[in-house]
Structure formats: C-alpha cells, structure tokens
Design an enzyme around this catalytic site. Structure first.
Site, PDB file in Angstrom:
ATOM      1  N   HIS A  54      -9.526   5.043  -5.800  1.00 18.81           N
ATOM      2  CA  HIS A  54     -10.266   6.061  -5.327  1.00 18.81           C
ATOM      3  C   HIS A  54      -9.043   6.895  -5.484  1.00 18.81           C
ATOM      4  O   HIS A  54      -7.729   7.115  -6.001  1.00 18.81           O
ATOM      5  CB  HIS A  54     -10.081   5.385  -3.532  1.00 18.81           C
ATOM      6  CG  HIS A  54      -8.825   5.319  -2.862  1.00 18.81           C
ATOM      7  ND1 HIS A  54      -8.477   3.768  -2.851  1.00 18.81           N
ATOM      8  CD2 HIS A  54      -7.545   5.786  -2.679  1.00 18.81           C
ATOM      9  CE1 HIS A  54      -7.668   4.021  -2.459  1.00 18.81           C
ATOM     10  NE2 HIS A  54      -6.801   5.246  -2.205  1.00 18.81           N
TER      11      HIS A  54
HETATM   12  C1  T46 Z   1      -3.476   4.985  -0.994  1.00 20.75           C
HETATM   13  C2  T46 Z   1      -2.920   3.288  -2.002  1.00 20.75           C
HETATM   14  C3  T46 Z   1      -1.567   3.386  -2.163  1.00 20.75           C
HETATM   15  C4  T46 Z   1      -6.584   2.543   7.781  1.00 20.75           C
HETATM   16  O1  T46 Z   1      -7.161   1.905   8.648  1.00 20.75           O
HETATM   17  N1  T46 Z   1      -4.765   2.982   8.367  1.00 20.75           N
HETATM   18  C5  T46 Z   1      -4.397   3.465   7.016  1.00 20.75           C
HETATM   19  O2  T46 Z   1      -3.545   4.107   6.852  1.00 20.75           O
HETATM   20  C6  T46 Z   1      -4.971   3.505   5.696  1.00 20.75           C
HETATM   21  C7  T46 Z   1      -4.140   3.333   4.682  1.00 20.75           C
HETATM   22  C8  T46 Z   1      -5.930   2.516   5.881  1.00 20.75           C
HETATM   23  N2  T46 Z   1      -6.527   2.089   6.964  1.00 20.75           N
HETATM   24  C9  T46 Z   1      -7.941   1.186   6.776  1.00 20.75           C
HETATM   25  C10 T46 Z   1      -8.968   1.561   5.502  1.00 20.75           C
HETATM   26  C11 T46 Z   1      -9.513   0.526   4.941  1.00 20.75           C
HETATM   27  O3  T46 Z   1     -10.670  -0.104   5.896  1.00 20.75           O
HETATM   28  O4  T46 Z   1      -7.401  -0.069   6.486  1.00 20.75           O
HETATM   29  C12 T46 Z   1      -8.508  -0.799   5.280  1.00 20.75           C
HETATM   30  C13 T46 Z   1      -7.659  -0.895   3.275  1.00 20.75           C
HETATM   31  O5  T46 Z   1      -7.761   0.139   3.168  1.00 20.75           O
HETATM   32  P1  T46 Z   1      -7.950   0.657   1.650  1.00 20.75           P
HETATM   33  O6  T46 Z   1      -8.736   0.232   1.320  1.00 20.75           O
HETATM   34  O7  T46 Z   1      -8.233   2.237   1.057  1.00 20.75           O
HETATM   35  O8  T46 Z   1      -6.825   0.139   1.173  1.00 20.75           O
HETATM   36  P2  T46 Z   1      -5.977   0.780  -0.820  1.00 20.75           P
HETATM   37  O9  T46 Z   1      -5.019  -0.465  -0.262  1.00 20.75           O
HETATM   38  O10 T46 Z   1      -6.930   0.389  -1.424  1.00 20.75           O
HETATM   39  O11 T46 Z   1      -5.013   1.673  -0.808  1.00 20.75           O
HETATM   40  C14 T46 Z   1      -4.385   2.100   0.210  1.00 20.75           C
HETATM   41  C15 T46 Z   1      -4.242   3.863   1.285  1.00 20.75           C
HETATM   42  O12 T46 Z   1      -5.360   3.792   1.712  1.00 20.75           O
HETATM   43  C16 T46 Z   1      -4.127   4.866  -0.252  1.00 20.75           C
HETATM   44  O13 T46 Z   1      -4.420   5.875   0.448  1.00 20.75           O
HETATM   45  O14 T46 Z   1      -3.096   5.385  -2.203  1.00 20.75           O
HETATM   46  O15 T46 Z   1      -3.046   2.475  -0.751  1.00 20.75           O
END
Ligand code: T46
Length: 148
Positions: A54
């Site tokens: 993303h």
């Molecule tokens: C990024 C990379 C480096 C939350 O509820 N609060 C939060 O602060 C974050 C970061 C995530 N979430 C929830 C949203 C999703 O349901 O946690 C779940 C996993 O998030 P995501 O799939 O977006 O995780 P990554 O590892 O793909 O990405 C994360 C960050 O979301 C993103 O901003 O830059 O790490």
C-alpha cells in the site's frame, strides 16, 4: 530516491570494553523529521510473508528494524529501491506516495515504526493501479511506467 531515505542515529558505547553494548537515543523534533503521534511494531512474521502493499497519501514514517532483518521495497513515481534494514541505529524515512512492501523477515525481526499521524484507514491506497493513477494525477508529469 524521492521522498524516502536512510537516517543514521547515534550509537553510544562499544562492544569492546567487556561488551558494554550500545545505546541509540532518538530525540523527537531533532532526529525525526516530523512530530510523532503514534508508534507500532511488527514481529513474528514468517519469512514467506509480504506485508505492506500500500501507499499513504499524507503519512510520514520512520521504520527501524530494532532486532533481526527485513527488506523494504519502495516504489514511487520517480523510482524504486530496496533497503535491507538490519541495524537498530539506522532508520528508513518513508514519506507519502511510496508503495511499500516488507519481505524476508527473519524469525527474530522486530520492525519498529514511528508515524506522523494516528491510524486512519482513509489515508491508505491499497490497490496498486489506484496508487499509479493517484501518483500520475498528483505529479502531473507525462506518463512514466511504474512496473508491477
Ligand atoms: C505501513 C507499514 C510499514 C491499526 O489498527 N492501527 C495501526 O496503527 C496500524 C499500523 C494498523 N492497524 C490495523 C489495520 C489492519 O487491520 O492492523 C491491521 C494490520 O495493518 P496492515 O495490514 O496495514 O499492516 P502492514 O504491516 O501491511 O502495514 C503497516 C502499516 O499499516 C503501514 O502504515 O506503512 O506497516
């Protein structure tokens, strides 16, 4: 590369002198190029998982692999680069409009992230074609190919 890059933090101490070890201080306002509103960390990721996929419209972040190692691939309108983060005294600044993919997590990897805003799902672009369209419109330059 545009809108991202490595930050090298101080490393105080030494492994000689009976392995006293290192301390890395990070002062908000001085060493981080934005006001920090949130932190989170990612860990226990299997080595075949790819996270991220993303971009963000407004969010600024610094990624620090405080233990183990992880590869972070960034793509933006102007280029692409892969950074291996394996040193807790090094941070990767990632500004808006960078498509990110994190891979090759070692078993012991802990990826610590400082963020400029509270969590906001509306700031995410999670579809690659939408990311390309958004970048093309925003930068208003003639079409350049961002490879999938
Ligand atoms: C990024 C990379 C480096 C939350 O509820 N609060 C939060 O602060 C974050 C970061 C995530 N979430 C929830 C949203 C999703 O349901 O946690 C779940 C996993 O998030 P995501 O799939 O977006 O995780 P990554 O590892 O793909 O990405 C994360 C960050 O979301 C993103 O901003 O830059 O790490």
């Amino acid at each position: 590369m545009y809108n991202c890059g490595l930050l090298r933090f101080r490393k105080i101490g030494s492994v000689s002198n009976e392995q006293f070890g290192y301390l890395t201080p990070i002062e908000f306002g001085a060493e981080i190029p934005f006001d920090v509103k949130r932190l989170y960390y990612i860990y226990n990721v299997a080595d075949d998982q790819i996270r991220g996929k993303h971009s963000h419209k407004k969010l600024h972040q610094v990624l620090i692999c405080v233990h183990g190692s992880v590869d972070v691939n960034l793509k933006n309108y102007f280029g692409e680069e892969t950074y291996t983060l394996d040193d807790p005294s090094v941070g990767l600044y990632v500004g808006p409009d960078n498509w990110r993919e994190m891979s090759n997590f070692t078993d012991d990897a802990v990826l610590f992230v400082l963020a400029s805003e509270k969590y906001d799902e509306d700031d995410y672009i999670r579809d690659y074609d939408s990311f390309i369209n958004y970048s093309e419109k925003k930068y208003q330059l003639k079409k350049k190919t961002l490879k999938k």
